[in-house]
Design a protein around this motif. Sequence first.
Motif, short mmCIF file in Angstrom:
data_model
loop_
_atom_site.label_atom_id
_atom_site.label_comp_id
_atom_site.label_asym_id
_atom_site.label_seq_id
_atom_site.Cartn_x
_atom_site.Cartn_y
_atom_site.Cartn_z
N LEU A 15 -29.09 -84.40 31.27
CA LEU A 15 -30.20 -85.03 30.56
C LEU A 15 -31.41 -84.08 30.56
O LEU A 15 -32.06 -83.88 29.52
CB LEU A 15 -30.56 -86.33 31.29
CG LEU A 15 -30.98 -87.53 30.45
CD1 LEU A 15 -29.92 -87.84 29.41
CD2 LEU A 15 -31.17 -88.74 31.37
N LEU A 16 -31.67 -83.49 31.71
CA LEU A 16 -32.82 -82.57 31.83
C LEU A 16 -32.51 -81.26 31.10
O LEU A 16 -33.40 -80.65 30.50
CB LEU A 16 -33.12 -82.29 33.30
CG LEU A 16 -33.65 -83.51 34.05
CD1 LEU A 16 -33.63 -83.29 35.55
CD2 LEU A 16 -35.07 -83.84 33.60
N GLU A 17 -31.23 -80.88 31.10
CA GLU A 17 -30.80 -79.67 30.40
C GLU A 17 -31.06 -79.83 28.89
O GLU A 17 -31.58 -78.92 28.23
CB GLU A 17 -29.31 -79.45 30.68
CG GLU A 17 -28.80 -78.06 30.42
CD GLU A 17 -29.58 -77.01 31.18
OE1 GLU A 17 -29.88 -75.97 30.58
OE2 GLU A 17 -29.93 -77.24 32.37
N ALA A 18 -30.70 -81.00 28.38
CA ALA A 18 -30.89 -81.27 26.95
C ALA A 18 -32.37 -81.21 26.59
O ALA A 18 -32.76 -80.63 25.57
CB ALA A 18 -30.31 -82.64 26.60
N ALA A 19 -33.21 -81.79 27.46
CA ALA A 19 -34.65 -81.79 27.20
C ALA A 19 -35.17 -80.36 27.19
O ALA A 19 -36.01 -79.99 26.37
CB ALA A 19 -35.38 -82.61 28.26
N ARG A 20 -34.62 -79.56 28.09
CA ARG A 20 -35.05 -78.18 28.22
C ARG A 20 -34.72 -77.39 26.95
O ARG A 20 -35.53 -76.58 26.47
CB ARG A 20 -34.34 -77.57 29.41
CG ARG A 20 -34.79 -76.20 29.74
CD ARG A 20 -33.97 -75.74 30.93
NE ARG A 20 -34.21 -74.35 31.19
CZ ARG A 20 -33.61 -73.67 32.15
NH1 ARG A 20 -32.73 -74.29 32.91
NH2 ARG A 20 -33.86 -72.41 32.33
N ILE A 21 -33.52 -77.66 26.41
CA ILE A 21 -33.11 -76.98 25.18
C ILE A 21 -34.03 -77.38 24.03
O ILE A 21 -34.38 -76.58 23.18
CB ILE A 21 -31.63 -77.30 24.86
CG1 ILE A 21 -30.76 -76.58 25.90
CG2 ILE A 21 -31.26 -76.88 23.45
CD1 ILE A 21 -29.35 -77.09 25.99
N ASP A 22 -34.49 -78.64 24.08
CA ASP A 22 -35.45 -79.10 23.07
C ASP A 22 -36.84 -78.54 23.30
O ASP A 22 -37.79 -78.90 22.59
CB ASP A 22 -35.52 -80.63 23.08
CG ASP A 22 -34.27 -81.24 22.49
OD1 ASP A 22 -33.50 -80.49 21.85
OD2 ASP A 22 -34.05 -82.45 22.68
N SER A 44 -40.64 -82.83 31.08
CA SER A 44 -39.40 -83.50 31.47
C SER A 44 -39.68 -84.58 32.50
O SER A 44 -39.09 -85.66 32.46
CB SER A 44 -38.40 -82.50 32.08
OG SER A 44 -38.12 -81.48 31.16
N LEU A 45 -40.57 -84.27 33.41
CA LEU A 45 -40.94 -85.24 34.44
C LEU A 45 -41.50 -86.50 33.80
O LEU A 45 -41.08 -87.62 34.10
CB LEU A 45 -41.95 -84.62 35.41
CG LEU A 45 -42.52 -85.54 36.49
CD1 LEU A 45 -41.45 -85.90 37.51
CD2 LEU A 45 -43.70 -84.90 37.22
#
Lengths: 279, 277
Positions: free
Chosen positions: B167-174, B181-182
Motif C-alpha cells: 500500500l505504501l509502495e503504491a503511494a510512493r510510486i504515485d 503517506s503518513l
Amino acid sequence: MSRRDLVGATLSFPALALFALFAIYPGLRVFYLSLFDYSLTSPATFVGLENFRFLATDPRFHEALLNSLFYTVGTYLPALVLALMLAMALHRRMAGGGWIRLLYFLPVATSWVAISVVWRLVLHPHGLLNQTLGLDVTWLTSSAAAPWALVIMSVWKETGFFLILFLAGLSRLPREVFEAAQVDGAGAWRRFWHITFPLLKPVTAICSVMAIIRGLQAFSPQVVLTDGGFGTEVVNLFVYKTAFENARMGRASAVAVFMFFVLICVTLAQLRLFRREDA
Amino acid sequence: MTALARTGRVLRWAAVTAGGLAFAAVLAYAAVSAVKPAGEVLAVPLSWLPSSVEWHNIVLPFTETPFARYFGNSVFVGVTVTLLNVVTCTLAGYSFSKFSYPGRNVAFVVVLATLMVPLEVIYVPLYALIYDLGWVNSFAGLIVPAGTSAFGIFLMRQSIDTIPDELLEAARIDGAGVLRSLARIVVPLVRGPMAALALFIFMMNWDSHLWPLLVAGDDDHRTLPVGLAAMQANNLGASGVPMMMAAAVLAMLPTVLLFLSLQRRFVEGVAMSAGLR
C-alpha cells in the motif's frame, strides 16, 4: 540506506530525544547518585555504599518495606481472586450484563486522589462503611485498622481493572474449548480448574506482575488518607519524604536502585512463567 | 436446562448484581453527600436522602478554593500531554515499522526496556534534572517529560505493522513522500489504536499525583490531584465535607464521562496496556 529511509529515521527523533533525556539519563544517574550524600542545594560528597549500609539497618525503611508488602499482598491477592470470579460470572451473556460490568469498571475510571477524598468520608467513624456494617472502628486513626482501611479501598478501586484484563483474556479463548468440556459432562469446577484456569495462565501471569508493580507504586491513598501514619508509610512515601522533606537525595536514590532490582526480578519471573507456557 | 442449572444462573446473576451495586454505592454516597446540608453528612443513622438538596454546595469549591484553576490546569496539561504522545508515538511507530536504518532495532528494544522501569524509580534524578533546567513550578516540567511513552510507541508500531507494505509502495510510486503517506494512508488506518492511546494517556495523566506534586506544587500550576489533596488538608472539619465531596465528584466527572461515552475504547486501552490485544 535510501534517502527515504533517512527521512523515516528522523521521525523517531522526537520520541527518542525525550526518552534519552527524561528516562535513560535519570535511569543511569540514579545508580550514580546512590553513592553520594547529596541534596539539591549543596555539593555532592562521595560516600560509597554508605547509603545502602544505612538502609540495611534503618528500622523505618524496613517498616516501609513491610508496609508495602502488606499493602501489595493484602490488596492485590483479593482483587485478583475477586476479579477472576467476577470475570467467570460476567463473560457469559446475561440480562443487563453490560450494565453490571459497568458498575465494576466505574472505579477504574476515577482518579486515586479523588477517590481517596471520598473514602475518607466512607471510612469516617460515622461513615458509610461503619454504619452499613454496624461497626464502630476508627479506621484512619489506629495502627490496627488503618492498613486494612487502605486495603479495603484499594480492592474496591482495582478489582475492575483486573476484571477488564480477565474478561479480555476469556474472550480470546476459543469457544469450542468450553463447549467440548460441557459435552464431556465435566462439572463447572472441573471445567474451571482443568480447562479455563490453565488456559488463562498467561493472563494471570500478566495480572500478577502488574499487581505487584502497582502495589509497590502505591502513593496517593497513603498520602490523602493517613499521610503515612498508623503503619501505612509505604516505600514510595518513604522515598518522597527522604528526598524532599529531609533532602537526602542520595539515600532516596539508593532505595530507588533497590526497588529497580526488585522490579527487574518481578519482570524476569514473569518472562519465566511465559516461557514455561510456551514449552 | 435443568432446574438446578437455572437456579445456579439466577443466583449468579443476583450475586454479581448485588456486588456491582455495592461497588457503585460508594460513588452514589459521594454524590448524595455533596448536596446534603453540612450537618447531615455524618448523621447517625445514615440517610441516603437529604432533608433538603443544597445545590449551592456544588459551587463551593469554585468560590472557596482555587478549584477552577486546578481543574483548568489539569485539562490543559492532560490535553497537551495527550496530543504530544499521539504525535511522538505515531511518528516513532511509523519510523520503527516502515523504514530500515542502522540502530533501529536497538532503539526500539531500549524503548521497550524502559517499560519495565516505572517513574517511581527515577523520580529523584528526574527532579534534579528539571531543577537544573529551571522548570520547577512550570507547565514545561509537567508536560515535556511526559511527552512520549514506551507503551504508545509499542502500540503504534504493532498497529502500523499490520498495514501492508504494498500500500505504501503504491503511494510512493504515485509520488507521495514520507509524510504524505503518513497522513493519507497510515493515520486513517490506525485511527482506532490512536484513539485508544489518546484516551489511555489522558486518563493516566488525569490520575497523576506524585510527579505534579514534586514539579508543580505551587498554587498556579497545581493539577487536580495535587489541588484536591491540599484542599482536603485544609478542610478536615465536618463543614468542609460537602464541599470536598462536590470537588471530588467534579474531579471524577471528565474521566467517568469519557469512560461512559467511549467504553469500548477504554476497555481496549486497558487490555492493550497489558499486551492482551
